[in-house]
Write an enzyme that holds these catalytic residues in place. Structure first.
Site, PDB file in Angstrom:
ATOM      1  N   HIS A 157       0.816  -1.219   0.000  1.00 32.25           N
ATOM      2  CA  HIS A 157       0.000   0.000   0.000  1.00 32.25           C
ATOM      3  C   HIS A 157       0.850   1.270   0.000  1.00 32.25           C
ATOM      4  O   HIS A 157       0.327   2.357  -0.235  1.00 32.25           O
ATOM      5  CB  HIS A 157      -0.946  -0.013   1.207  1.00 32.25           C
ATOM      6  CG  HIS A 157      -2.038  -1.040   1.062  1.00 32.25           C
ATOM      7  ND1 HIS A 157      -3.289  -0.725   0.579  1.00 32.25           N
ATOM      8  CD2 HIS A 157      -2.050  -2.372   1.285  1.00 32.25           C
ATOM      9  CE1 HIS A 157      -4.027  -1.815   0.533  1.00 32.25           C
ATOM     10  NE2 HIS A 157      -3.299  -2.834   0.956  1.00 32.25           N
ATOM     11  N   ASP A 365       3.490   9.273  -1.157  1.00 35.98           N
ATOM     12  CA  ASP A 365       2.285   8.537  -0.746  1.00 35.98           C
ATOM     13  C   ASP A 365       2.024   7.432  -1.762  1.00 35.98           C
ATOM     14  O   ASP A 365       2.120   7.671  -2.966  1.00 35.98           O
ATOM     15  CB  ASP A 365       1.094   9.514  -0.751  1.00 35.98           C
ATOM     16  CG  ASP A 365       0.069   9.207   0.327  1.00 35.98           C
ATOM     17  OD1 ASP A 365      -0.014   8.046   0.739  1.00 35.98           O
ATOM     18  OD2 ASP A 365      -0.647  10.134   0.738  1.00 35.98           O
TER      19      ASP A 365
END
Ligand code: GDG
Length: 477
Positions: A157, A365
């Protein structure tokens, strides 16, 4: 149909099928598990004096959940230590914050072994296993050692780091080698997969094939790009729910017709919060004529508070928000509302919809779901503008946003000014393109694409037919 076993550090299956404050990812995985009649396995969040390996099985709104308690030392070394003080900062390019402690690495290996030992007896021959995130990278290796020959996939992730930084990690080869015990390794973006492939080729002396396959350490693994998204229909429902609408109305009246800028982020240095506040301060300085017509609502739930870096950052943010408010506030207006609390998903949807600008400016991110939620919540007739960091995985797809470099406060200031003055036609045009991306990458598309790729990934037929035993059944080269 074979069962799906999802493994993640924490199990966030909702107790209530409607979800409440549970995130879209948890809802989507829970829905997948209902569909494939699977099991979600992970740490219970509880600590015990001595690890027993006792498995607690529960039913949560139709999802079978398997939970195991950990020792305090495990939590310290594996979770707070290697996962959150070593891999998280390193994968977000913060070597300055990375802890290189041997005991953390040992705790990480121990907990992955323990997870494998508790999970292995639950696995049936037809099951497919989907492991999530950086906490559990070596899990497939430990399952293989126990003789598990099922298809096992991994999804990261977070971003994958550049090779030049990854090699600062002692045992980096061992970590990457363990990823070759999966059948499929998935990333959010082409960039993260290419960085992984770069390590495999340049550091591990591996071979790359055209179809994102990789061979190294005497094994093969398939790579893939699976951009995650949100539960679009669920989020639209949250937006139109009574509480969503009520929150929207409250926000409009509380801003007294000023333009609202919104930021929603866990309190984490990867989210660029200090840089964002400095950029906003620059905007206030650069735009005296319009500044009191604007306010920033920054919703920042506390996270990982056991880690010193997070506590230090919390202190710095408190004082930065206080300083900016002290310098610019007037008797009936203050420029920043800074909130360290969580809201329900339907309330968040109402807040997003009331905001003329969504400020999503992480320094690095994996994807960033807030960017997609903000777009999804907009009124198509009068949509707000998304300002998005080029360093979020989402920037690879959401190119119709105002893309910024979050390290530059001038660039942030200019983008805020441009967003606030953008003509309606341009706002609509950008929003339509963005909403198309949000729909195309819905979380169920992500989930089904991954599960189907894992079911179809090519496995050495001789390997799958082989009798049990450590390492058997693997794709060999
Ligand atoms: C990791 C990766 C990747 C936030 N405040 C509240 C609240 N949230 C929800 C948001 C959003 C989620 O938390 C945050 O997701 P992000 O994707 O933005 O970031 P991470 O938590 O760092 O997630 C990231 C993600 O995994 C998925 O793969 O995109 O790159 O870092 O859904 O809405 N939710 C509620 N109240 C809050 O106050 N209910």
């Amino acid at each position: 149909m074979s069962r799906l076993i999802v493994v993640s550090n924490r199990v966030s299956a909702p107790v209530d099928p409607a979800g409440g404050s549970v995130g879209g990812l948890a809802m989507a995985l829970a829905a997948a598990l209902r569909k494939y009649h699977g099991l979600w396995f992970g740490w219970s969040g509880e600590t015990v004096d001595t690890f027993t390996g006792e498995l607690k099985v529960e039913d949560r709104a139709g999802v079978s959940v398997g939970l195991v308690d950990l020792e305090a030392q495990d939590v310290d070394e594996y979770y707070n230590g290697y996962a959150n003080k070593t891999l998280w900062p390193l994968f977000h390019h913060r070597v300055d914050l990375t802890a290189y402690e041997r005991s953390y690495g040992e705790g990480y290996e121990r907990v992955n072994r323990r997870f494998a030992e508790v999970l292995e007896p639950l696995i049936e021959p037809d099951d497919i296993i989907w492991v999530h995130d950086y906490h559990l990278i070596p899990l497939a290796r430990d399952l293989r050692r126990l003789g598990v020959r099922n298809r096992i996939g991994f999804f990261l992730h977070t971003p994958w780091p550049v090779r030049q930084l990854l090699v600062t990690l002692p045992h980096h080869r061992r970590l990457v080698e363990s990823m070759f015990d999966y059948d499929l390794v998935g990333f959010h973006t082409r960039e993260w997969l290419d960085l992984f492939r770069d390590y495999v080729a340049a550091e591990a002396g591996g071979t790359l094939t055209g179809n994102d396959g990789m061979a190294a350490f005497g094994r093969r693994v398939q790579g893939g790009v699976f951009p995650i998204g949100i539960d679009v229909d669920g989020f639209l429902q949250a937006c139109n729910s009574p509480l969503g609408v009520r929150t929207y109305d409250r926000m409009l009246s509380s801003t007294a017709f000023r333009s609202l800028i919104v930021g929603v982020d866990r309190l984490d240095y990867s989210k660029g919060l200090e840089e964002r506040l400095l950029g906003y301060e620059q905007f206030l300085k650069d735009n005296p004529a319009i500044r009191s017509e604007v306010l920033l609502l920054q919703v920042t739930p506390i996270s990982r508070d056991e880690v010193d870096t997070y506590q230090d950052m919390r202190g710095r943010l408190d004082s930065l928000a206080g300083r900016i408010n002290g310098a610019y506030a007037e008797m009936d207006w203050q420029p920043i509302r800074y909130l360290n609390r969580t809201y329900r998903r339907d309330q968040l949807a109402g807040i997003y919809r009331a905001a003329r600008v969504g400020l999503v400016t992480p320094l690095r991110d994996g994807m960033n779901l807030v960017a997609k939620e903000y777009v999804c919540a907009q009124n198509p007739e009068d949509p707000g503008v998304l300002i998005l960091s080029r360093f979020a995985g989402a920037a690879a797809e959401m190119t119709a946003a105002l893309i910024v470099n979050p390290f530059s406060r001038e660039e942030l200031s200019d983008a805020i000014q441009r967003a606030l003055t953008m003509p309606l036609a341009e706002r609509r045009q950008r929003w339509s393109a963005l909403m198309q991306v949000v729909r195309d990458t819905d979380v169920s598309t992500w989930r089904d694409a991954y599960v189907s790729a894992l079911r179809q990934v090519e496995i050495d037929p001789a390997g799958t037919a082989a009798p049990g035993g450590p390492g058997s059944g693997r794709t060999r080269v």
